[in-house]
Scaffold this motif. Structure first.
Motif, PDB file in Angstrom:
ATOM      1  N   ALA A   1      -9.710  -8.702   3.343  1.00  0.00           N
ATOM      2  CA  ALA A   1     -10.465  -7.538   2.871  1.00  0.00           C
ATOM      3  C   ALA A   1     -10.923  -6.631   4.011  1.00  0.00           C
ATOM      4  O   ALA A   1     -11.338  -5.493   3.760  1.00  0.00           O
ATOM      5  CB  ALA A   1     -11.672  -7.998   2.062  1.00  0.00           C
ATOM      6  N   THR A   2     -10.848  -7.102   5.247  1.00  0.00           N
ATOM      7  CA  THR A   2     -11.396  -6.330   6.377  1.00  0.00           C
ATOM      8  C   THR A   2     -10.834  -4.917   6.501  1.00  0.00           C
ATOM      9  O   THR A   2     -11.599  -3.977   6.765  1.00  0.00           O
ATOM     10  CB  THR A   2     -11.182  -7.110   7.687  1.00  0.00           C
ATOM     11  OG1 THR A   2     -11.959  -8.313   7.649  1.00  0.00           O
ATOM     12  CG2 THR A   2     -11.616  -6.293   8.894  1.00  0.00           C
ATOM     13  N   PRO A   3      -9.522  -4.672   6.316  1.00  0.00           N
ATOM     14  CA  PRO A   3      -9.052  -3.282   6.407  1.00  0.00           C
ATOM     15  C   PRO A   3      -9.701  -2.343   5.400  1.00  0.00           C
ATOM     16  O   PRO A   3      -9.710  -1.121   5.622  1.00  0.00           O
ATOM     17  CB  PRO A   3      -7.543  -3.417   6.149  1.00  0.00           C
ATOM     18  CG  PRO A   3      -7.204  -4.796   6.585  1.00  0.00           C
ATOM     19  CD  PRO A   3      -8.395  -5.626   6.195  1.00  0.00           C
ATOM     20  N   ALA A   4     -10.230  -2.882   4.294  1.00  0.00           N
ATOM     21  CA  ALA A   4     -10.881  -2.033   3.294  1.00  0.00           C
ATOM     22  C   ALA A   4     -12.323  -1.701   3.659  1.00  0.00           C
ATOM     23  O   ALA A   4     -12.912  -0.779   3.082  1.00  0.00           O
ATOM     24  CB  ALA A   4     -10.851  -2.722   1.925  1.00  0.00           C
TER      25      ALA A   4
ATOM     26  N   THR B   1      -9.597   6.161  -2.236  1.00  0.00           N
ATOM     27  CA  THR B   1      -8.789   5.104  -2.860  1.00  0.00           C
ATOM     28  C   THR B   1      -7.308   5.275  -2.599  1.00  0.00           C
ATOM     29  O   THR B   1      -6.611   4.307  -2.273  1.00  0.00           O
ATOM     30  CB  THR B   1      -9.045   5.078  -4.385  1.00  0.00           C
ATOM     31  OG1 THR B   1     -10.448   4.918  -4.612  1.00  0.00           O
ATOM     32  CG2 THR B   1      -8.280   3.945  -5.034  1.00  0.00           C
ATOM     33  N   TRP B   2      -6.818   6.508  -2.719  1.00  0.00           N
ATOM     34  CA  TRP B   2      -5.373   6.726  -2.680  1.00  0.00           C
ATOM     35  C   TRP B   2      -4.850   7.227  -1.341  1.00  0.00           C
ATOM     36  O   TRP B   2      -3.642   7.256  -1.117  1.00  0.00           O
ATOM     37  CB  TRP B   2      -4.965   7.709  -3.781  1.00  0.00           C
ATOM     38  CG  TRP B   2      -5.347   7.231  -5.134  1.00  0.00           C
ATOM     39  CD1 TRP B   2      -6.326   7.744  -5.942  1.00  0.00           C
ATOM     40  CD2 TRP B   2      -4.785   6.130  -5.838  1.00  0.00           C
ATOM     41  NE1 TRP B   2      -6.412   7.019  -7.099  1.00  0.00           N
ATOM     42  CE2 TRP B   2      -5.479   6.017  -7.075  1.00  0.00           C
ATOM     43  CE3 TRP B   2      -3.770   5.212  -5.561  1.00  0.00           C
ATOM     44  CZ2 TRP B   2      -5.178   5.042  -8.015  1.00  0.00           C
ATOM     45  CZ3 TRP B   2      -3.479   4.239  -6.494  1.00  0.00           C
ATOM     46  CH2 TRP B   2      -4.174   4.160  -7.695  1.00  0.00           C
ATOM     47  N   THR B   3      -5.728   7.628  -0.438  1.00  0.00           N
ATOM     48  CA  THR B   3      -5.275   8.119   0.866  1.00  0.00           C
ATOM     49  C   THR B   3      -5.792   7.250   2.009  1.00  0.00           C
ATOM     50  O   THR B   3      -5.010   6.740   2.820  1.00  0.00           O
ATOM     51  CB  THR B   3      -5.731   9.577   1.080  1.00  0.00           C
ATOM     52  OG1 THR B   3      -5.216  10.380   0.013  1.00  0.00           O
ATOM     53  CG2 THR B   3      -5.218  10.111   2.410  1.00  0.00           C
ATOM     54  N   VAL B   4      -7.122   7.092   2.063  1.00  0.00           N
ATOM     55  CA  VAL B   4      -7.711   6.332   3.172  1.00  0.00           C
ATOM     56  C   VAL B   4      -7.322   4.860   3.099  1.00  0.00           C
ATOM     57  O   VAL B   4      -6.845   4.282   4.092  1.00  0.00           O
ATOM     58  CB  VAL B   4      -9.249   6.489   3.172  1.00  0.00           C
ATOM     59  CG1 VAL B   4      -9.863   5.620   4.272  1.00  0.00           C
ATOM     60  CG2 VAL B   4      -9.638   7.943   3.360  1.00  0.00           C
ATOM     61  N   LEU B   5      -7.520   4.239   1.938  1.00  0.00           N
ATOM     62  CA  LEU B   5      -7.294   2.798   1.808  1.00  0.00           C
ATOM     63  C   LEU B   5      -5.850   2.387   2.091  1.00  0.00           C
ATOM     64  O   LEU B   5      -5.608   1.447   2.866  1.00  0.00           O
ATOM     65  CB  LEU B   5      -7.726   2.332   0.418  1.00  0.00           C
ATOM     66  CG  LEU B   5      -7.925   0.827   0.235  1.00  0.00           C
ATOM     67  CD1 LEU B   5      -8.964   0.300   1.207  1.00  0.00           C
ATOM     68  CD2 LEU B   5      -8.347   0.522  -1.203  1.00  0.00           C
ATOM     69  N   PRO B   6      -4.818   3.055   1.516  1.00  0.00           N
ATOM     70  CA  PRO B   6      -3.437   2.659   1.835  1.00  0.00           C
ATOM     71  C   PRO B   6      -3.113   2.784   3.320  1.00  0.00           C
ATOM     72  O   PRO B   6      -2.379   1.968   3.874  1.00  0.00           O
ATOM     73  CB  PRO B   6      -2.587   3.630   0.997  1.00  0.00           C
ATOM     74  CG  PRO B   6      -3.468   4.042  -0.123  1.00  0.00           C
ATOM     75  CD  PRO B   6      -4.848   4.094   0.457  1.00  0.00           C
ATOM     76  N   ASN B   7      -3.660   3.833   3.976  1.00  0.00           N
ATOM     77  CA  ASN B   7      -3.399   3.997   5.411  1.00  0.00           C
ATOM     78  C   ASN B   7      -4.070   2.905   6.231  1.00  0.00           C
ATOM     79  O   ASN B   7      -3.558   2.502   7.275  1.00  0.00           O
ATOM     80  CB  ASN B   7      -3.879   5.365   5.882  1.00  0.00           C
ATOM     81  CG  ASN B   7      -2.885   6.467   5.532  1.00  0.00           C
ATOM     82  OD1 ASN B   7      -1.816   6.563   6.112  1.00  0.00           O
ATOM     83  ND2 ASN B   7      -3.232   7.282   4.552  1.00  0.00           N
ATOM     84  N   LEU B   8      -5.220   2.415   5.767  1.00  0.00           N
ATOM     85  CA  LEU B   8      -5.892   1.329   6.471  1.00  0.00           C
ATOM     86  C   LEU B   8      -5.088   0.036   6.408  1.00  0.00           C
ATOM     87  O   LEU B   8      -5.205  -0.824   7.282  1.00  0.00           O
ATOM     88  CB  LEU B   8      -7.290   1.109   5.888  1.00  0.00           C
ATOM     89  CG  LEU B   8      -8.324   2.198   6.211  1.00  0.00           C
ATOM     90  CD1 LEU B   8      -9.590   1.980   5.398  1.00  0.00           C
ATOM     91  CD2 LEU B   8      -8.649   2.222   7.697  1.00  0.00           C
ATOM     92  N   TYR B   9      -4.271  -0.112   5.351  1.00  0.00           N
ATOM     93  CA  TYR B   9      -3.445  -1.315   5.214  1.00  0.00           C
ATOM     94  C   TYR B   9      -2.027  -1.109   5.749  1.00  0.00           C
ATOM     95  O   TYR B   9      -1.160  -1.951   5.543  1.00  0.00           O
ATOM     96  CB  TYR B   9      -3.387  -1.758   3.750  1.00  0.00           C
ATOM     97  CG  TYR B   9      -4.551  -2.646   3.374  1.00  0.00           C
ATOM     98  CD1 TYR B   9      -4.508  -4.010   3.610  1.00  0.00           C
ATOM     99  CD2 TYR B   9      -5.695  -2.110   2.803  1.00  0.00           C
ATOM    100  CE1 TYR B   9      -5.571  -4.835   3.282  1.00  0.00           C
ATOM    101  CE2 TYR B   9      -6.774  -2.921   2.462  1.00  0.00           C
ATOM    102  CZ  TYR B   9      -6.698  -4.277   2.704  1.00  0.00           C
ATOM    103  OH  TYR B   9      -7.759  -5.098   2.384  1.00  0.00           O
ATOM    104  N   HIS B  10      -1.791   0.005   6.440  1.00  0.00           N
ATOM    105  CA  HIS B  10      -0.498   0.203   7.103  1.00  0.00           C
ATOM    106  C   HIS B  10      -0.354  -0.807   8.238  1.00  0.00           C
ATOM    107  O   HIS B  10      -1.332  -1.221   8.856  1.00  0.00           O
ATOM    108  CB  HIS B  10      -0.410   1.625   7.651  1.00  0.00           C
ATOM    109  CG  HIS B  10       0.918   1.960   8.225  1.00  0.00           C
ATOM    110  ND1 HIS B  10       1.241   1.723   9.550  1.00  0.00           N
ATOM    111  CD2 HIS B  10       2.028   2.516   7.668  1.00  0.00           C
ATOM    112  CE1 HIS B  10       2.478   2.113   9.784  1.00  0.00           C
ATOM    113  NE2 HIS B  10       2.984   2.592   8.665  1.00  0.00           N
ATOM    114  N   GLY B  11       0.892  -1.196   8.508  1.00  0.00           N
ATOM    115  CA  GLY B  11       1.137  -2.268   9.473  1.00  0.00           C
ATOM    116  C   GLY B  11       0.522  -2.038  10.834  1.00  0.00           C
ATOM    117  O   GLY B  11      -0.101  -2.925  11.418  1.00  0.00           O
ATOM    118  N   ALA B  12       0.665  -0.816  11.387  1.00  0.00           N
ATOM    119  CA  ALA B  12       0.133  -0.542  12.722  1.00  0.00           C
ATOM    120  C   ALA B  12      -1.392  -0.576  12.726  1.00  0.00           C
ATOM    121  O   ALA B  12      -2.013  -1.053  13.680  1.00  0.00           O
ATOM    122  CB  ALA B  12       0.626   0.819  13.206  1.00  0.00           C
TER     123      ALA B  12
END
Length: 520
Positions: free
Chosen positions: A75-78, A114-125
Motif C-alpha cells: 500500500a505504500t505507493p498509495a 485516483t486515475w492520474t496520480v495513483l497509477p503513476n505512483l504504481y509505475h515500475g520506476a
C-alpha cells in the motif's frame, strides 16, 4: 410407575456419584463408563477440530506479522496520494475563500488523484524509487502489530476485543505510528543502506522539518491503517477452508510483481545513462558471416564471439546511440553498467564515477568505426566461405550488400564481383603455398616460394580490408589463416588449377595496366 422411574433415576444418579469409590453395581458402572467414554471422545474431537482450524486457517504470530508488513509495503505507493488529498483538505477547509474556490471541484480533484496520480505512483520506476520507504513502513508496521498481538494474546486472546479488533487501535494507531516513526527515523538509514548514499538521514530530517510534514504523514498513516484494518481482519483470523499460507503467498507474489517483476521496474535514470551488463556485448557488436552456421550473425568485438541473430546487432546500435546522445547532450556525462550508480550519479553525487571506476562504461565505439570493422570482417568471412565450403560467392555477396544497406541506412554501391573472384583465386593459391611452407614441402617451396610475396601484394592492393594472417588480427580468429585452420581446411595435392587461374588473373591485370598507360 412414576415411583419406579424416579427410583431408577435416583439409582442412576447415585451410580454416577459413587463411580470414583467403585460402589455402584456392574450394570450401572458399565453405563456410566460408556457415557464417560462418549463424552471424552466428543471433547477430543472438538479439540482436534479447533486445533486443525488454528493450524490450517489462522496464521501463527510470525505469519500474521508478515501479512501486516507485506500489505503495508504493497500500500505504500498509495500513501502519497492520500497525503496529497489530506494536504489539500488541510489547507482549504479552515479557509473560507479556499473552500469557496474548491466548490464543485472536489470530484475533479478526487478523479485526478485516483486515475492520474495513483497509477503513476504504481509505475515500475516510481515503485523502485519508493521501495526503501516501503521497507521502512513494513518494518515499523510489523513491529507495532507484533507488540499489540502479543499484548492481546492473539486474535482470540483475552484482550483481542479491546485491542486487535478495534480499528482505531490496530488500524489507525499502527498507521499513525508508522507515519511518525518511519519518515523521521527509518527512511534515511534504509535509503543510505539500499542506495549507498551518504547524507540521506540529514535530508529526511530536513524534509520532515517542513511545516505540516509530520502532521500530513501521521494523518496519512492513520487513514491508511483504518482502510487496511478490515482488509486484514479475515486473513489474520483465518478463513475457513483456506490455508493461511495462501493469503501470505498472494501478498508475496504481489510484492514481487509491484517492485521487481515488471519490465519498467528500476530506479528512474536518464535515457542512455545506464547500460545493463547483459547488453554490454551488444554495444560494440557488428555483423559477420558465420562460416560454421552459414548465416550472417551478430558478433561482439568485446567478447570476440558470435552472440545471436542480426536483430541483436541492431538492438546494440540503438543502445550505443542512446548512450552517445546522453553523454554529448549532458556535457560528456558518464555511462554506468549499474542502474543504482547511474541514479546516484545523476541525482545526488557526481563523484560516483571516481568512486566506482570499474562500473563506468567507457569508449563506446562510433558508428563509423563499427561499420569499417564490419566491412573488413565481412569481406574476410566471405572469402573464407568460398575456400572452406565452396559456397557461391555471388549469393554471399548479395547477402552482405543487403545487410550493409540495412545497417548503414543508405544504399551501398554493389561490390565488383569479378574483382572479388580474382582476389579469391589468388587467395586460394596463397593459402595453399603457405600451408605447404608450414608442412615443409621442399619441392613446392623451391618452385613457388617467390610467388607468395606477389600474391600478398596483389591481394592487399585489390582488397585492402581483408585480414590474411593471424599476426594481423585485431580480434581473435578473424583472419583467413585462422578461420581456415579452425575449419580444418586442407590444400589439394594438385596445384595446377589454382596456378592456371592465377596466371589468367596476372594476364588480365597486365592488359589493364597497358590500357591504362596507353590512355594516359
Amino acid at each position: 410407575m412414576m415411583i419406579g422411574c424416579s427410583s431408577k433415576l435416583i439409582i442412576s444418579t447415585r451410580c454416577r456419584a459413587t463411580l470414583v469409590a467403585q460402589r455402584c453395581r456392574g450394570q450401572c458402572s458399565y453405563r456410566t463408563i460408556r457415557w464417560s467414554s462418549s463424552s471424552q471422545s466428543q471433547a477430543a474431537s472438538a479439540d482436534s477440530i479447533t486445533t486443525n482450524n488454528i493450524d490450517h486457517h489462522q496464521p501463527p504470530l510470525l505469519g500474521r506479522i508478515a501479512l501486516v508488513s507485506g500489505t503495508t509495503a504493497l500500500a505504500t505507493p498509495a500513501f502519497p496520494a492520500l497525503g496529497f488529498l489530506y494536504a489539500v483538505l488541510r489547507v482549504t477547509v479552515p479557509d473560507a475563500n479556499a473552500r469557496k474556490l474548491m466548490e464543485g471541484r472536489w470530484g475533479t480533484l478526487l478523479s485526478f488523484t485516483t486515475w492520474t496520480v495513483l497509477p503513476n505512483l504504481y509505475h515500475g520506476a516510481v515503485t523502485s524509487l519508493i521501495l526503501p520507504c516501503a521497507v521502512s513502513n513494513a518494518i515499523v508496521a510489523g513491529i507495532s502489530y507484533g507488540l499489540i498481538d502479543v499484548l492481546s494474546g492473539g486474535p482470540k486472546g483475552n484482550y483481542a476485543a479491546a485491542l486487535l479488533q478495534k480499528p482505531w487501535v490496530t488500524g489507525a494507531g499502527i498507521g499513525a505510528t508508522v507515519g511518525y516513526i518511519a519518515p523521521n527515523h527509518v527512511y534515511g538509514p534504509v535509503m543510505e543502506y539500499a542506495w549507498q548514499i551518504e547524507g540521506m538521514t540529514q535530508s529526511m530530517n530536513y524534509v520532515m522539518s517542513v511545516p505540516f510534514a509530520t502532521e500530513v504523514s501521521v494523518a496519512t498513516g492513520a487513514i491508511a491503517g483504518m482502510i487496511l484494518h478490515p482488509l486484514l481482519y479475515y486473513p489474520i483470523n483465518g478463513i475457513s477452508g483456506i490455508h493461511w499460507g495462501f493469503p501470505l503467498a498472494a501478498v508475496t507474489s504481489a510484492l514481487y510483481f509491484i517492485y521487481y517483476g515488471r519490465d519498467e521496474s528500476g530506479l528512474p535514470v536518464p535515457e542512455g545513462s545506464y547500460i545493463d551488463r547483459s547488453n554490454l556485448d551488444l554495444v560494440d557488436s557488428i555483423l559477420r558471416y558465420n562460416n560454421t552456421s552459414g548465416q550472417i550473425e551478430t558478433y561482439s568485438l568485446k567478447s570476440e564471439q558470435f552472440i545471436g541473430s542480426v536483430e541483436k546487432c541492431f538492438q546494440g546500435r540503438e543502445i550505443a546511440e542512446s548512450s552517445r546522445s546522453y553523454s554529448s547532450s549532458y556535457g560528456n556525462k558518464v555511462v554506468f553498467d549499474d542502474r543504482l550508480l547511474a541514479f546516484v550519479y545523476n541525482y545526488w553525487d557526481v563523484k560516483t564515477a571516481t568512486k566506482y571506476p570499474d562500473h563506468v562504461v567507457s569508449n563506446i565505439p562510433s558508428t563509423s568505426s563499427l561499420h569499417a570493422k564490419q566491412e573488413s570482417m565481412l569481406v574476410t568471412d566471405a572469402s573464407v566461405a568460398t575456400l572452406l565450403h565452396k559456397n557461391d560467392l555471388e549469393a554471399i555477396q548479395i547477402a552482405i550488400d543487403d545487410i550493409d544497406d540495412k545497417s548503414s541506412g543508405a544504399k551501398q554501391s554493389p561490390a565488383d564481383l569479378k574483382s572479388r573472384k580474382e582476389v579469391n583465386n589468388a587467395l586460394e593459391l596463397l593459402m595453399m603455398l603457405q600451408q605447404a611452407s608450414n608442412e615443409e614441402d621442399e619441392v613446392l617451396q623451391k618452385q613457388y616460394t617467390d610467388k607468395i610475396p606477389k600474391l600478398e601484394k596483389y591481394i592487399r592492393q585489390k582488397s585492402p580490408k581483408i585480414v590474411l594472417y593471424t599476426n594481423d588480427e585485431e580480434c581473435k580468429g578473424e583472419s583467413v589463416e585462422s578461420q581456415l585452420r579452425n575449419g580444418g581446411w586442407k590444400r589439394p595435392e594438385n596445384l595446377s588449377i589454382a596456378l592456371e587461374q592465377w596466371h589468367h588473373v596476372q594476364e588480365e591485370s597486365q592488359k589493364l595496366e597497358k590500357q591504362s598507360i596507353a590512355c594516359n
